[in-house]
Write a protein that holds these residues in place. Structure first.
Motif, PDB file in Angstrom:
ATOM      1  N   SER A   1       0.848  -1.195   0.000  1.00 20.92           N
ATOM      2  CA  SER A   1       0.000   0.000   0.000  1.00 20.92           C
ATOM      3  C   SER A   1       0.879   1.239   0.000  1.00 20.92           C
ATOM      4  O   SER A   1       1.979   1.241   0.571  1.00 20.92           O
ATOM      5  CB  SER A   1      -0.922   0.016   1.225  1.00 20.92           C
ATOM      6  N   SER A   2       0.408   2.271  -0.632  1.00 21.05           N
ATOM      7  CA  SER A   2       1.073   3.575  -0.611  1.00 21.05           C
ATOM      8  C   SER A   2       0.257   4.526   0.251  1.00 21.05           C
ATOM      9  O   SER A   2      -0.978   4.479   0.267  1.00 21.05           O
ATOM     10  CB  SER A   2       1.202   4.126  -2.034  1.00 21.05           C
ATOM     11  N   TYR A   3       0.971   5.381   0.989  1.00 22.30           N
ATOM     12  CA  TYR A   3       0.327   6.291   1.934  1.00 22.30           C
ATOM     13  C   TYR A   3       0.498   7.723   1.453  1.00 22.30           C
ATOM     14  O   TYR A   3       1.565   8.109   0.949  1.00 22.30           O
ATOM     15  CB  TYR A   3       0.931   6.130   3.325  1.00 22.30           C
ATOM     16  N   ASP A   4      -0.558   8.519   1.612  1.00 21.04           N
ATOM     17  CA  ASP A   4      -0.535   9.928   1.220  1.00 21.04           C
ATOM     18  C   ASP A   4      -1.341  10.747   2.215  1.00 21.04           C
ATOM     19  O   ASP A   4      -2.285  10.242   2.847  1.00 21.04           O
ATOM     20  CB  ASP A   4      -1.129  10.118  -0.183  1.00 21.04           C
ATOM     21  N   ILE A   5      -0.926  12.026   2.350  1.00 18.53           N
ATOM     22  CA  ILE A   5      -1.706  12.994   3.130  1.00 18.53           C
ATOM     23  C   ILE A   5      -2.613  13.712   2.139  1.00 18.53           C
ATOM     24  O   ILE A   5      -2.140  14.449   1.264  1.00 18.53           O
ATOM     25  CB  ILE A   5      -0.789  13.978   3.866  1.00 18.53           C
ATOM     26  N   ILE A   6      -3.894  13.493   2.241  1.00 18.97           N
ATOM     27  CA  ILE A   6      -4.828  14.040   1.245  1.00 18.97           C
ATOM     28  C   ILE A   6      -5.548  15.287   1.739  1.00 18.97           C
ATOM     29  O   ILE A   6      -6.161  15.996   0.939  1.00 18.97           O
ATOM     30  CB  ILE A   6      -5.859  12.968   0.834  1.00 18.97           C
ATOM     31  N   ASP A   7      -5.459  15.583   3.048  1.00 19.93           N
ATOM     32  CA  ASP A   7      -6.168  16.762   3.551  1.00 19.93           C
ATOM     33  C   ASP A   7      -5.607  17.104   4.928  1.00 19.93           C
ATOM     34  O   ASP A   7      -4.912  16.298   5.559  1.00 19.93           O
ATOM     35  CB  ASP A   7      -7.676  16.492   3.636  1.00 19.93           C
TER      36      ASP A   7
ATOM     37  N   LEU B   1       3.728  21.095   6.316  1.00 16.51           N
ATOM     38  CA  LEU B   1       4.738  20.873   7.352  1.00 16.51           C
ATOM     39  C   LEU B   1       5.102  19.406   7.521  1.00 16.51           C
ATOM     40  O   LEU B   1       6.193  19.095   8.024  1.00 16.51           O
ATOM     41  CB  LEU B   1       4.259  21.424   8.708  1.00 16.51           C
ATOM     42  N   PHE B   2       4.207  18.503   7.100  1.00 12.88           N
ATOM     43  CA  PHE B   2       4.438  17.078   7.333  1.00 12.88           C
ATOM     44  C   PHE B   2       4.369  16.321   6.008  1.00 12.88           C
ATOM     45  O   PHE B   2       3.735  16.769   5.046  1.00 12.88           O
ATOM     46  CB  PHE B   2       3.385  16.512   8.307  1.00 12.88           C
ATOM     47  N   GLU B   3       5.025  15.157   5.975  1.00 11.71           N
ATOM     48  CA  GLU B   3       4.975  14.255   4.837  1.00 11.71           C
ATOM     49  C   GLU B   3       4.892  12.829   5.357  1.00 11.71           C
ATOM     50  O   GLU B   3       5.240  12.549   6.511  1.00 11.71           O
ATOM     51  CB  GLU B   3       6.217  14.423   3.961  1.00 11.71           C
ATOM     52  N   ILE B   4       4.406  11.935   4.519  1.00  7.54           N
ATOM     53  CA  ILE B   4       4.282  10.531   4.894  1.00  7.54           C
ATOM     54  C   ILE B   4       4.928   9.686   3.801  1.00  7.54           C
ATOM     55  O   ILE B   4       4.747   9.940   2.620  1.00  7.54           O
ATOM     56  CB  ILE B   4       2.805  10.131   5.117  1.00  7.54           C
ATOM     57  N   THR B   5       5.719   8.720   4.233  1.00  9.32           N
ATOM     58  CA  THR B   5       6.390   7.804   3.311  1.00  9.32           C
ATOM     59  C   THR B   5       6.011   6.375   3.660  1.00  9.32           C
ATOM     60  O   THR B   5       5.619   6.083   4.797  1.00  9.32           O
ATOM     61  CB  THR B   5       7.913   7.973   3.383  1.00  9.32           C
ATOM     62  N   SER B   6       6.140   5.492   2.670  1.00  7.18           N
ATOM     63  CA  SER B   6       5.764   4.086   2.856  1.00  7.18           C
ATOM     64  C   SER B   6       6.990   3.259   3.190  1.00  7.18           C
ATOM     65  O   SER B   6       8.038   3.405   2.551  1.00  7.18           O
ATOM     66  CB  SER B   6       5.092   3.535   1.591  1.00  7.18           C
ATOM     67  N   ASP B   7       6.852   2.404   4.185  1.00  5.64           N
ATOM     68  CA  ASP B   7       7.897   1.450   4.551  1.00  5.64           C
ATOM     69  C   ASP B   7       7.571   0.123   3.881  1.00  5.64           C
ATOM     70  O   ASP B   7       6.607  -0.556   4.249  1.00  5.64           O
ATOM     71  CB  ASP B   7       7.965   1.294   6.071  1.00  5.64           C
ATOM     72  N   ALA B   8       8.384  -0.252   2.871  1.00  6.51           N
ATOM     73  CA  ALA B   8       8.089  -1.459   2.103  1.00  6.51           C
ATOM     74  C   ALA B   8       8.205  -2.719   2.938  1.00  6.51           C
ATOM     75  O   ALA B   8       7.534  -3.719   2.655  1.00  6.51           O
ATOM     76  CB  ALA B   8       9.027  -1.535   0.889  1.00  6.51           C
TER      77      ALA B   8
END
Length: 743
Positions: free
Chosen positions: A311-317, A323-330
């Motif tokens: 799954s891929s993760y994103d901040i949509i709202d 100020l923040f970001e989200i990354t995926s841990d494979a």
């Protein structure tokens, strides 16, 4: 088992018995032409004789053959009769003897040499050997002479169903995707039967499933396994065990069977969407956290495995998307929330984010099951922290003229405490960046002043670091780099770019360029360098040289006339004034040395010395040196010759009572003494006429050697005879020995 064997034998022999009963006997038939062999028990010959009521004839040989058959695995109380040999040469007088040779003759098959009956004395196995080739011959009983040529025949072993089917490659493993449709092929299996596939149904196999219904089915003849139920779910059950049977005799009763197992594994497909374990996540973070630090992790679970669960993760709202970001841990299949920009508790104390997890690999066959994604809410609380001072700029660039006065203000830095308490700030210079202490700073207002004079020609840039420290908490400090550029002022006069020395040919022409010079200036004007050249006022009207300015800011020196003579004047000094274009302009005087030289016709300088002028024309310096060396060598030879002649006429007088050793120079090198008789022969020394052609290398008076060279002396006896007159240097001795010799 005995009952099954009896049943099999009955099925096999029933047609033969019926055929034997319906056919008339074939042994007692009309007389045969030439010779004849009857094979009783042979279905082919019996059929032939029954239909035609005649015998088979051969025109060239007396044997008539058919194949013989014997049943495998037959084990009666007595040997089984396979067939009978007979020839028409046998009148029944028992004068004919039958001989059998070939495969198994005497060991497996035995013949009655009188009657020709062939019996099998051992139990046969068709799977080991299906047929035997033997040779039959009729010979005279008394003389053993052949009555007929030998001839071959074959005994075939008839098969019975005595081997069960076997799965040589079992147990089997196979895979099939989950959610497959009904009848999807899984795999196929193969069994083998060692019985005869041509004769009867002993090797005809039929496949069936003993365990594994209702999930799988099998084709009875091809053994292809297929799915028997649609949409089997791996998440419900992943592995199935199927037991497969193969039965011979076409699957009828009495047939033998073998079994194997097949393990079927359902492979995963992406038929499940990701799902967050919780709908709301809470995290807290200090405001002074370093950029890129992981604040928290969120995870969406997926019942699928492998890439289907990625799954891929994103901040949509949310109010913190910048100020923040989200990354995926494979590896862990979760999302990591990190800080992108600095936080400030005093500005904003909390943030709300909406994150989404979506499958990376979507299977379009299951898109109708809904969106393969899920969302969750993340709340982040910012915690207050004692922050260090913050400068108004991340870097500072200051400029100052190199002639600035001491203690003059160059520039100013400012900083503040971002905390609510707002502590006062003190400023200082990191002296590791200002070792010469050229600058100072006001601790209260951050004004930077000049402490020592500056020189742009020595250093254009000065990089220092300013430290801001909270007065209430000295551990809270900040640093900022300050770059100070020294601006140029016109404080250096131009000069020659290098030490020039010009050479002027005596045979030069008027207006010829003697030398081209350029100037340099340590200053750095904005518009570049522009130099003015001139001669000293008293040299403007000199009769020898003049100057010319070139477009490339250089200067050419020219000769006004020809006929310069080294004998009259060898060197000329020409002062030149160089001025720059600064404000105010600066100038300096540089002197060019011009040397008059002798040159070739094409202007190549050959010599610039006055003495060289009187040398003979046509002789080079090398030739003159060679001539001078030859003269010196001749003088040395003449002097040496005269000296030798003079010393040859001087007698060497040695008194009788004078010890000759007074005229010999001693050294510490020891000789062999009287024991050493190998190096010299004293008799030879006393008798020079018997030297056998020995000629001394050369001889000189001993006084000459004493005056010039201290040499090693060898004494062959304790006293040298007085009659020895000259001294010689023998070339063959291992040490330098000098002895006196009588002339």
């Amino acid at each position: 088992m005995p009952e099954r064997l009896a049943e099999m034998l009955l099925d096999l022999w029933t047609p033969l018995i019926i055929l034997w009963i319906t056919l008339p006997p074939c042994i007692y038939m009309a007389p045969m032409n030439q010779s004849q062999v009857l094979m009783s028990g042979s279905p082919l010959e019996l059929s032939s004789l029954g239909e035609e009521q005649r015998i088979l004839n051969r025109s060239k040989r007396g044997w008539v053959w058919n194949q013989m058959f014997v049943l495998e695995e037959f084990s009666g109380p007595e040997p089984i009769l396979v067939g009978r040999l007979h020839t028409d040469l046998d009148p029944g007088s028992k004068k004919i003897k039958y001989i059998l040779s070939g495969d198994g003759a005497g060991t497996i098959f035995q013949i009655n040499d009188v009657t020709g009956d062939i019996h099998a004395i051992k139990r046969l196995d068709r799977e080991e050997k299906a047929e035997y080739t033997l040779t039959a011959q009729a010979v005279d009983w008394e003389t053993s002479k052949p009555l007929e040529p030998p001839s071959e025949f074959i005994i075939k072993v008839q098969d019975i169903n005595d081997n069960a089917p076997e799965f040589l490659n079992g147990p089997y493993h196979a895979t099939v995707p989950e959610m497959s449709i009904l009848g999807t092929s899984v795999t196929n299996v193969t069994a083998t039967d060692a019985d005869d596939p041509v004769y009867g149904n002993s090797a005809k196999l039929v496949y069936s499933i003993l365990e594994g219904q209702p999930y799988f089915s099998i084709e009875p003849e091809t053994a292809i396994i297929k799915t028997a139920l649609p949409n089997m779910d791996r998440e419900a059950k992943e592995e199935y065990l199927v037991v497969i049977q193969a039965k011979d005799m076409g699957g009828h009763s009495g047939g033998l069977s073998g079994t194997t197992t097949l393990t079927v594994t359902l492979t995963d497909v992406n038929d499940n969407p990701p799902k967050f374990a919780q709908s709301l996540y809470h995290f807290s973070v200090p405001e002074d956290v370093v950029l890129g630090t992981a604040i928290g992790r969120v995870k969406a679970n997926d019942q699928d495995i492998g890439e289907n669960a990625q799954s891929s993760y994103d901040i949509i709202d949310g109010d913190g998307t910048a100020l923040f970001e989200i990354t995926s841990d494979a590896q862990a299949q979760d999302g990591i929330i990190r800080l992108r920009k600095p936080l400030d508790f005093e500005t904003k104390k909390s943030y709300t984010l909406k994150v989404e997890a979506a499958n990376v690999h979507i299977d379009p066959r299951f898109s109708g099951r809904g969106p393969f994604k899920d969302t969750a809410t993340v709340k982040i609380v910012v915690e207050d922290a004692d922050e260090p001072p913050v400068f108004s700029s991340p870097t500072y660039l200051l400029e100052v003229h190199e002639n600035a006065a001491l203690n003059s203000v160059i520039g100013q830095v400012t900083a503040r405490d971002p905390d609510i308490t707002s502590s006062p700030i003190r400023f200082s210079i990191d002296r590791h960046t200002d070792l010469e202490r050229q600058f100072n700073i006001n601790a209260d207002d951050g004004k930077i002043t000049l402490a020592t004079p500056l020189d742009r020609e020595l250093s254009v840039w000065h990089n220092i670091t300013i430290i801001a420290t909270e007065i209430r908490n000295h551990s809270q400090i900040s640093r900022v780099p300050v770059a100070i550029k020294v601006l140029d002022v016109n404080d250096n006069a131009p000069e020659f770019a290098s030490e020039y020395e010009a050479f002027l040919c005596e045979n030069g022409k008027p207006g010829q360029v003697i030398q081209t010079v350029s100037a340099m200036d340590k200053d750095d004007p904005k518009n570049g360098h522009y130099f003015l050249y001139s001669l000293l006022p008293e040299m403007v009207n000199n009769p020898n040289f003049t100057i010319r300015k070139n477009e490339d800011n250089s200067l050419s020196i020219l000769a006004k006339h020809n006929g310069f003579n080294r004998q009259k004047q060898e060197v000329y000094l020409l002062p030149i004034i160089i001025s720059d274009s600064g404000n105010p302009p600066l100038s300096s005087t540089s002197t060019l040395t011009i040397r008059v030289c002798g040159c070739s016709n094409d202007g190549v300088v050959q010599s610039c010395n006055v003495e060289a002028y009187v040398l003979p024309i046509g002789l080079s310096m090398g030739a003159l040196i060679a001539i001078l060396a030859c003269i010196i060598l001749l003088l040395v030879i003449v002097v040496l010759f005269v000296t030798l002649r003079r010393h040859k006429n001087e007698p060497l007088i040695i008194k009788d009572d004078e010890d000759v050793r007074e005229n010999i120079i001693r050294y510490d090198d020891e000789g062999g003494g009287e024991e050493d008789t190998e190096a010299f022969d004293i008799a030879t020394l006393q008798n020079p006429d018997g030297i056998n052609g020995f000629l001394p290398r050369w001889g000189l008076p001993i006084q000459w050697w004493e005056e010039r060279n201290p040499i090693q002396t060898c004494l062959f006896k304790s006293r040298i005879p007085h009659s020895l007159r000259f001294i010689f240097f023998h070339k063959d001795t291992k040490i330098n020995c000098i002895t006196q010799w009588t002339t």
